[in-house]
Design a protein around this motif. Structure first.
Motif: not given
Length: 173
Positions: A69-71, A35, A57, A29, A87, A21, A49-50, A25
């Motif tokens: 990945t998503s959450h 984001y 997640a 970022y 996200s 992940i 945070d994720w 990310l």
């Protein structure tokens, strides 16, 4: 790498997925283009945070390799607790292969199963044309525009969009 969406498996993320992940990310970022996350966020802070409540997640994997990945979770508490938020991030090598589409379809299905009536994306950067197009294709409507709300590292102040999808099968807004 070719990805057949039939081979894509979406499952809850676990601590064993943290490295994969973060590998997805971190470049997103660091670029600072999509984001509202500090570009210098640490790995630990980004993962915290994720995975933070009220979100769950998930990872999309193909033959054991994490491609996205998503959450997904509650957007706001109280009287708005029936609206989900989510996200998404896809590994650079997997972009354009249906991973984001599979993740958003999964997010909508998961949210419906949890009793959510709608899904809202609060802050989609208008210059992120791929995301805007993908979310519209998935049934999301642009319901608001926040002029100059995001400081893009290359383009200066750009608009952010609020996007919404009714998960009940009712009319789109």
């Amino acid at each position: 790498m070719s990805t057949d969406r039939a081979d894509l498996r979406i499952r809850p993320a676990t601590p064993a997925d943290h490295d994969a992940i973060w590998a997805i990310l971190e470049p997103v970022y660091r670029a600072g283009e999509t984001y509202c996350i500090p570009r210098d966020i640490s790995r630990d802070d980004a993962l915290a945070d994720w995975f933070a409540a009220p979100f769950t997640a998930f990872v999309a994997e193909d033959r054991g390799r994490v491609l996205g990945t998503s959450h997904v979770g509650r957007n706001r508490p109280g009287g708005a607790s029936h609206v989900a938020n989510a996200s998404f991030a896809t590994a650079p090598a997997a972009r354009g292969r249906g991973v984001a589409a599979a993740l958003v379809a999964h997010a909508k299905d998961w949210a419906r199963a949890q009793g959510f009536r709608a899904m809202q994306f609060n802050f989609v950067i208008a210059t992120n044309a791929d995301a805007v197009h993908s979310w519209q294709k998935a049934g999301f409507a642009i319901v608001g525009r926040l002029p100059g709300a995001f400081l893009h590292p290359a383009q200066g102040y750009v608009d952010a969009l609020v996007m919404y999808h009714d998960l009940t099968g009712g009319a789109e807004t």
